[in-house]
Design a protein around this motif. Structure first.
Motif, PDB file in Angstrom:
ATOM      1  N   ASP A  81      -7.613 -17.678 -13.625  1.00 59.93           N
ATOM      2  CA  ASP A  81      -6.392 -18.353 -13.181  1.00 59.93           C
ATOM      3  C   ASP A  81      -5.131 -17.612 -13.590  1.00 59.93           C
ATOM      4  O   ASP A  81      -4.015 -18.050 -13.284  1.00 59.93           O
ATOM      5  N   GLY A  82      -5.274 -16.509 -14.295  1.00 57.52           N
ATOM      6  CA  GLY A  82      -4.113 -15.741 -14.734  1.00 57.52           C
ATOM      7  C   GLY A  82      -3.525 -14.899 -13.627  1.00 57.52           C
ATOM      8  O   GLY A  82      -4.090 -14.779 -12.539  1.00 57.52           O
ATOM      9  N   PRO A  83      -2.353 -14.277 -13.885  1.00 52.13           N
ATOM     10  CA  PRO A  83      -1.708 -13.429 -12.871  1.00 52.13           C
ATOM     11  C   PRO A  83      -2.525 -12.153 -12.638  1.00 52.13           C
ATOM     12  O   PRO A  83      -3.159 -11.637 -13.547  1.00 52.13           O
ATOM     13  N   ALA A  84      -2.478 -11.655 -11.398  1.00 46.15           N
ATOM     14  CA  ALA A  84      -3.221 -10.443 -11.068  1.00 46.15           C
ATOM     15  C   ALA A  84      -2.310  -9.317 -10.603  1.00 46.15           C
ATOM     16  O   ALA A  84      -2.571  -8.145 -10.883  1.00 46.15           O
ATOM     17  N   ILE A  85      -1.250  -9.660  -9.860  1.00 47.65           N
ATOM     18  CA  ILE A  85      -0.348  -8.620  -9.344  1.00 47.65           C
ATOM     19  C   ILE A  85       0.293  -7.882 -10.511  1.00 47.65           C
ATOM     20  O   ILE A  85       0.837  -8.490 -11.444  1.00 47.65           O
ATOM     21  N   GLY A  86       0.217  -6.567 -10.459  1.00 49.33           N
ATOM     22  CA  GLY A  86       0.712  -5.719 -11.540  1.00 49.33           C
ATOM     23  C   GLY A  86      -0.370  -5.302 -12.506  1.00 49.33           C
ATOM     24  O   GLY A  86      -0.179  -4.349 -13.266  1.00 49.33           O
ATOM     25  N   GLN A  87      -1.510  -5.991 -12.488  1.00 48.59           N
ATOM     26  CA  GLN A  87      -2.630  -5.621 -13.342  1.00 48.59           C
ATOM     27  C   GLN A  87      -3.373  -4.425 -12.735  1.00 48.59           C
ATOM     28  O   GLN A  87      -3.099  -4.023 -11.588  1.00 48.59           O
ATOM     29  N   THR A  88      -4.316  -3.875 -13.482  1.00 49.30           N
ATOM     30  CA  THR A  88      -5.068  -2.712 -13.004  1.00 49.30           C
ATOM     31  C   THR A  88      -6.566  -2.977 -13.062  1.00 49.30           C
ATOM     32  O   THR A  88      -7.049  -3.753 -13.886  1.00 49.30           O
ATOM     33  N   LEU A  89      -7.262  -2.306 -12.171  1.00 50.11           N
ATOM     34  CA  LEU A  89      -8.716  -2.274 -12.184  1.00 50.11           C
ATOM     35  C   LEU A  89      -9.156  -0.834 -12.408  1.00 50.11           C
ATOM     36  O   LEU A  89      -8.512   0.106 -11.915  1.00 50.11           O
ATOM     37  N   VAL A  90     -10.243  -0.651 -13.122  1.00 48.09           N
ATOM     38  CA  VAL A  90     -10.734   0.688 -13.448  1.00 48.09           C
ATOM     39  C   VAL A  90     -11.951   0.990 -12.584  1.00 48.09           C
ATOM     40  O   VAL A  90     -12.941   0.249 -12.606  1.00 48.09           O
ATOM     41  N   ARG A  91     -11.876   2.076 -11.830  1.00 51.89           N
ATOM     42  CA  ARG A  91     -13.015   2.499 -11.021  1.00 51.89           C
ATOM     43  C   ARG A  91     -14.019   3.232 -11.895  1.00 51.89           C
ATOM     44  O   ARG A  91     -13.704   3.692 -13.005  1.00 51.89           O
ATOM     45  N   SER A  92     -15.236   3.345 -11.391  1.00 46.83           N
ATOM     46  CA  SER A  92     -16.298   3.985 -12.168  1.00 46.83           C
ATOM     47  C   SER A  92     -16.009   5.456 -12.446  1.00 46.83           C
ATOM     48  O   SER A  92     -16.552   6.019 -13.395  1.00 46.83           O
TER      49      SER A  92
ATOM     50  N   MET B  63      -6.530   1.490 -10.439  1.00 44.25           N
ATOM     51  CA  MET B  63      -5.965   0.931  -9.214  1.00 44.25           C
ATOM     52  C   MET B  63      -5.033  -0.219  -9.602  1.00 44.25           C
ATOM     53  O   MET B  63      -5.436  -1.153 -10.309  1.00 44.25           O
ATOM     54  N   ARG B  64      -3.784  -0.118  -9.118  1.00 47.68           N
ATOM     55  CA  ARG B  64      -2.784  -1.137  -9.439  1.00 47.68           C
ATOM     56  C   ARG B  64      -2.790  -2.214  -8.363  1.00 47.68           C
ATOM     57  O   ARG B  64      -2.661  -1.924  -7.178  1.00 47.68           O
ATOM     58  N   ILE B  65      -2.916  -3.457  -8.787  1.00 43.90           N
ATOM     59  CA  ILE B  65      -2.981  -4.570  -7.840  1.00 43.90           C
ATOM     60  C   ILE B  65      -1.577  -4.917  -7.374  1.00 43.90           C
ATOM     61  O   ILE B  65      -0.702  -5.247  -8.181  1.00 43.90           O
ATOM     62  N   THR B  66      -1.362  -4.832  -6.066  1.00 45.16           N
ATOM     63  CA  THR B  66      -0.030  -5.062  -5.497  1.00 45.16           C
ATOM     64  C   THR B  66       0.025  -6.256  -4.562  1.00 45.16           C
ATOM     65  O   THR B  66       1.097  -6.586  -4.044  1.00 45.16           O
ATOM     66  N   GLY B  67      -1.109  -6.897  -4.328  1.00 42.13           N
ATOM     67  CA  GLY B  67      -1.091  -8.044  -3.425  1.00 42.13           C
ATOM     68  C   GLY B  67      -2.400  -8.811  -3.476  1.00 42.13           C
ATOM     69  O   GLY B  67      -3.442  -8.289  -3.904  1.00 42.13           O
ATOM     70  N   ILE B  68      -2.329 -10.053  -3.036  1.00 39.09           N
ATOM     71  CA  ILE B  68      -3.508 -10.916  -2.924  1.00 39.09           C
ATOM     72  C   ILE B  68      -3.629 -11.323  -1.457  1.00 39.09           C
ATOM     73  O   ILE B  68      -2.672 -11.804  -0.851  1.00 39.09           O
ATOM     74  N   MET B  69      -4.821 -11.139  -0.891  1.00 41.90           N
ATOM     75  CA  MET B  69      -5.053 -11.555   0.497  1.00 41.90           C
ATOM     76  C   MET B  69      -5.985 -12.758   0.517  1.00 41.90           C
ATOM     77  O   MET B  69      -6.732 -13.023  -0.438  1.00 41.90           O
TER      78      MET B  69
ATOM     79  N   ARG C 139      -5.021   2.326   0.136  1.00 39.85           N
ATOM     80  CA  ARG C 139      -4.294   3.090   1.162  1.00 39.85           C
ATOM     81  C   ARG C 139      -5.159   4.198   1.761  1.00 39.85           C
ATOM     82  O   ARG C 139      -5.846   4.934   1.046  1.00 39.85           O
ATOM     83  N   LEU C 140      -5.106   4.302   3.081  1.00 38.03           N
ATOM     84  CA  LEU C 140      -5.736   5.410   3.807  1.00 38.03           C
ATOM     85  C   LEU C 140      -4.709   6.526   3.916  1.00 38.03           C
ATOM     86  O   LEU C 140      -3.626   6.346   4.468  1.00 38.03           O
TER      87      LEU C 140
ATOM     88  N   LEU D 216       0.839  -1.204   0.000  1.00 41.00           N
ATOM     89  CA  LEU D 216       0.000   0.000   0.000  1.00 41.00           C
ATOM     90  C   LEU D 216       0.867   1.245   0.000  1.00 41.00           C
ATOM     91  O   LEU D 216       0.620   2.208   0.722  1.00 41.00           O
ATOM     92  N   ALA D 217       1.870   1.245  -0.837  1.00 40.02           N
ATOM     93  CA  ALA D 217       2.804   2.384  -0.889  1.00 40.02           C
ATOM     94  C   ALA D 217       2.149   3.618  -1.482  1.00 40.02           C
ATOM     95  O   ALA D 217       2.506   4.752  -1.143  1.00 40.02           O
ATOM     96  N   SER D 218       1.204   3.447  -2.382  1.00 43.64           N
ATOM     97  CA  SER D 218       0.564   4.567  -3.074  1.00 43.64           C
ATOM     98  C   SER D 218      -0.937   4.527  -2.849  1.00 43.64           C
ATOM     99  O   SER D 218      -1.518   3.476  -2.576  1.00 43.64           O
ATOM    100  N   ILE D 219      -1.583   5.697  -2.997  1.00 43.08           N
ATOM    101  CA  ILE D 219      -3.032   5.755  -2.807  1.00 43.08           C
ATOM    102  C   ILE D 219      -3.774   5.052  -3.942  1.00 43.08           C
ATOM    103  O   ILE D 219      -4.977   4.814  -3.834  1.00 43.08           O
ATOM    104  N   ASN D 220      -3.072   4.707  -5.015  1.00 42.07           N
ATOM    105  CA  ASN D 220      -3.698   3.973  -6.118  1.00 42.07           C
ATOM    106  C   ASN D 220      -3.417   2.475  -6.056  1.00 42.07           C
ATOM    107  O   ASN D 220      -3.835   1.740  -6.954  1.00 42.07           O
ATOM    108  N   ASP D 221      -2.680   2.038  -5.032  1.00 38.93           N
ATOM    109  CA  ASP D 221      -2.417   0.604  -4.871  1.00 38.93           C
ATOM    110  C   ASP D 221      -3.629  -0.067  -4.236  1.00 38.93           C
ATOM    111  O   ASP D 221      -4.345   0.537  -3.428  1.00 38.93           O
TER     112      ASP D 221
END
Length: 829
Positions: free
Chosen positions: A160-171, A176-182, A198-199, A141-146
């Motif tokens: 089943d594909g990779p997600a880290i490094g990919q992006t999601l588009v908000r409305s 938002m850049r994906i930096t981790g999987i929980m 990030r807060l 959560l280094a950046s507010i867009n992470d």
């Protein structure tokens, strides 16, 4: 030897089929009810145990105590608490704040999907160290867009594909850049989120009350302490920290010279949050999910009911075993004459008891498998016995069955094995006064439990019906609530959306407001009267609405008028910061609770009076133009709030539509379509107001239903035992009844004689049940601001019902014996 035991047991049970049937039925129902209850109890107790080092984690909760109103308890805390405590206490190893603002719209394949998201400090992965399964916890959560997403979200958008490094588009177009999987959060946790971003103070620049000010509780603060930390010592030092570090503004500013009286911080252990944090503003209130909070008192109550049900079943076994002793007396005496020791006889009866118990336990397990789907639907859980997945469950049931079998059979075994062969074989007497007294005591205990449970259940349901049916001061039928857009976005298209929705044939009116009933809403301000110099400001709640709010909720004035569209002074316009130093003014509506709190006297006398109160950071001059009745936006746990109500366009975050009720399904479909046309990038959040209000009492209703169900089962078990006991008791008095009839006793006399035998313990049971039920239910009702009266009717009704059950149960045997020919009675052996 065991072959002889089992042969003897088989013959003994076969000869006493009624005894066996009643005990198996009683124990089966008892086991079924108790296991179902304990499945619920164990599930509730399992919450939040998935977190490693949970014993080191606490949540900081807050109580505000402003002058002039009751303390306000929140599960949240002010934004500055985390940085302040981190500086003050070296024992804090990690900390995080969570801010829930609802869902975020994710645009995927041309469709906007609403996903729950939480803003959190990067320390969240240090507090919950086993949450992140992929990614670097230090930089996730280094950046507010992470953003860190759950396994389910990853599968949903990337398969089943990779997600880290990919992006999601908000409305709103942000990436938002994906930096981790929980890991997916389990069902048994009070936490509720699938995405973490990030807060940061930058995000809330226009809302300093969230991150920078002490006057509001807006974030959930979690702290992880070092293992050797004494939390009591930390708690003792918190008032000093608040006195030195807190800066009080807004409705708390009058207490700036004694800050620790205005703010109290509570350190709640992580594992206690779900069951023992009654404060308002839980995470589930923000996410709209039904995962919490739990109710520790309900868990204790249910566990107690499970124990009481087993006690009733065990009492049945003891009563029937001793009541039917005469049928086993000769058997025991002959075995003793043939050389059997007392230990051998005790062992036989204990094995018999354990065998019956395990037969009942197996029957209960089969019955539970049938009932579980209905039970899960009732309590909104997904419980299972899961023998194949959890060997411990089966092991515990085996141990419990063995223990209960021994407990149930121990006294009858000791009693039956103590018979003296010479006395039994000479006069066929097996009853003893001491045993009769024990049975009477046990029957009284059964009635006490049943009457107490019936009283408590009837009061619980009466209070729940009162809660769901009381007049809240506004209409709630055929009302639709639209949300899911922040008030700042309403400013862009709120008027357009409202205008288009009003064109729909099924929509009668639309009102906009900062909150709707049952919302978590507590905006406070301070009222000052210019003619009361030197007096302290009076804290009061504020509720921004538009003029159509009153017509939509069908609220009419008691005095004066309501807000109107064509009056410019009915609109509050706050100038831009620095644009003007003049104090803005606006007209305002008060409810009766606010009128009383401000000491303005009668409603008619308040019209035209003025006061000053800050809105945000700017003081505003308000003039009272109308007074309305009280309305309850909270719940019956709290008194109706005191509100000053004004129109400020920029703070209207909810929209309520009143429908005509002719074609609700068609109208709702049209509302959805209109929303999609006007607000295509934001998922609709639509609810019926009646459902929202009823959901506020959902836990009480479900809890009451479950308690009633198990109360009926407890009463059924007691009734089955009473049926068997009355059979044995009337048979034992057959000869006595025959003699009474020979000497002229009528059927009515015999019936009254035998009925009184079971009426007396039912009446005596009230002496125990009434005070206990009154004590517990009075304490429970004290938690409601609006409540029923604890009248005598509930107690009398429960007692009358218990007598009816007792009479109905024994009447069959009583009439059969009372009507029998006395010649047969005198020949009875």
């Amino acid at each position: 030897m065991f072959k002889i035991y089992f042969a003897s047991i088989y013959r003994g049970l076969f000869r006493n089929r009624l005894f066996v049937l009643i005990n198996i039925l009683s124990l089966t129902v008892g086991f079924t009810a108790s296991i179902l209850i304990l499945l619920f109890v164990f599930d509730e107790l399992s919450f939040d145990k998935w977190v490693s080092n949970a014993d080191k984690i606490v949540r900081v909760e807050t109580t505000f105590s402003p002058i002039g109103r009751n303390p306000m308890d929140y599960a949240m805390s002010p934004g500055p608490v985390l940085p302040t405590m981190s500086e003050e206490f070296s024992k804090i190893e990690a900390g995080t704040r969570m801010f829930f603002s609802g869902g975020t719209g994710i645009v995927h394949n041309g469709t906007t999907i609403d996903e729950p998201i939480v803003y959190a400090d990067p320390g969240i992965f240090s507090v919950f160290s086993d949450l992140l399964i992929k990614g670097n916890p230090q930089t996730a959560l280094a950046s507010i867009n992470d953003v860190v997403i759950s396994e389910d979200i990853k599968q949903k958008y990337f398969g089943d594909g990779p997600a880290i490094g990919q992006t999601l588009v908000r409305s709103n177009g942000e990436l938002m850049r994906i930096t981790g999987i929980m890991k997916n959060l389990p069902n048994n946790t009070h936490l509720d989120f699938d995405m973490i971003t990030r807060l940061d103070n930058v995000i809330f620049t226009n809302y300093p009350q969230i991150m920078e000010q002490w006057k509001g509780a807006n974030v959930f603060t979690y702290l992880k302490f070092a293992p050797d930390t004494n939390l009591n010592d930390i708690t003792r030092r918190l008032p000093d920290m608040i006195n030195r570090r807190a800066v009080l503004t807004g409705f708390l500013s009058a207490l700036d010279n004694r800050r620790s009286e205005a703010i109290t911080l509570h350190l709640v252990p992580f594992k206690d949050i779900y069951l023992w944090s009654p404060r308002q503003g839980q995470i589930s209130d923000w996410t709209g999910h039904s995962k919490g909070p739990g109710d520790g008192q309900l868990v204790i109550t249910m566990a107690a009911i499970a124990i009481l049900i087993l006690v009733i079943a065990i009492i049945n076994y003891v009563n029937l075993s001793t009541a039917s002793a005469s049928k086993r007396a000769r058997e025991v005496s002959i075995r003793k004459i043939l050389g059997a020791t007392r230990i051998q006889i005790i062992t036989q009866f204990l094995i018999e008891s354990v065998a019956l118990t395990f037969i009942a336990l197996l029957a209960a397990c089969a019955l539970i498998e049938i009932l579980l789907p209905f039970y899960n639907q009732l309590i909104e859980k997904d419980l299972t016995l899961a023998f194949e997945n959890n060997v411990d469950v089966g092991l515990w049931l085996l141990i419990a069955g063995l223990i209960i079998g021994i407990i149930a059979g121990l006294y009858p075994a000791l009693y039956l094995s103590n018979f003296k062969p010479a006395r039994i074989l000479s006069n066929s007497a097996a009853s003893r006064t001491a045993t009769s007294r024990l049975r009477n005591f046990l029957v009284i205990s059964q009635f006490s439990i049943s009457i107490g449970l019936i009283i408590c259940t009837s009061i619980l349901f009466a209070q729940t019906n009162f809660a769901t049916g009381m007049d809240l001061g506004f209409t709630k039928k055929n009302m639709v609530v639209l949300r899911n857009i922040g008030s700042n976005r309403y400013a862009e298209f709120g008027d357009t959306l409202k205008a288009e929705l009003l064109k729909l044939p099924g929509v009668k009116s639309i009102g906009r407001s900062a909150a709707v009933p049952s919302d978590l809403f507590e905006d406070n301000t301070r009222v000052t009267f210019s003619n009361q110099a030197g007096s302290e400001p009076i804290p009061i709640s504020e509720l921004p609405v538009d003029p159509d709010f009153f017509n939509t909720y069908e609220i009419t004035p008691l005095a004066g008028r309501l807000l109107e569209w064509n009056r410019g002074d009915d609109i509050l316009k706050i100038p831009e910061e620095g644009a003007s130093d003049s104090i803005p003014s606006a007209n305002v509506i008060l409810n009766m609770a606010a009128l009383d709190k401000l000491g303005l006297g009668a409603a008619e006398l308040a019209i035209g009076k003025s006061f000053q109160a800050p809105v945000g950071t700017r003081p505003v001059n308000f003039t009272i133009v109308g007074v309305i009745p009280d309305f309850n936006f909270n719940s019956i746990y709290e008194k109706a709030g005191s509100y000053i109500i004004y129109y400020e366009p920029g703070r209207l975050g909810a929209m309520t539509l009143r429908l005509d009720g002719t074609d609700i399904r068609g109208t709702l479909s049209a509302i959805d379509q209109t929303w999609k046309e006007i607000v295509p990038n934001v998922p609709i959040s639509r609810s019926m107001l009646e459902d929202i209000i009823n959901d506020a009492y959902g836990d009480d209703i479900r809890g009451g239903t479950v308690v009633m169900f198990f109360t009926l089962l407890a009463t059924l078990i007691a009734t089955v035992g009473l049926f068997g006991l009355s059979r044995f008791s009337t048979e034992k008095r057959t000869k006595e009844i025959g003699i009474r009839k020979v000497f002229g006793a009528r059927v009515r006399d015999v019936v009254m004689l035998l009925i009184w035998q079971f009426t007396r313990p039912a009446l005596l049971a009230n002496i125990i049940a009434w005070p206990a039920a009154w004590y517990f239910m009075r304490d429970w009702l004290d938690g409601f601001a609006y409540r029923i009266e604890l009248g005598s009717g509930y107690f009398i009704m429960a007692s009358a019902l218990s007598l009816i059950i007792a009479w109905s149960t024994v009447m069959f045997h009583v009439l059969r014996v009372a009507r029998a020919n006395p010649i047969h009675a005198l020949r009875y052996e």
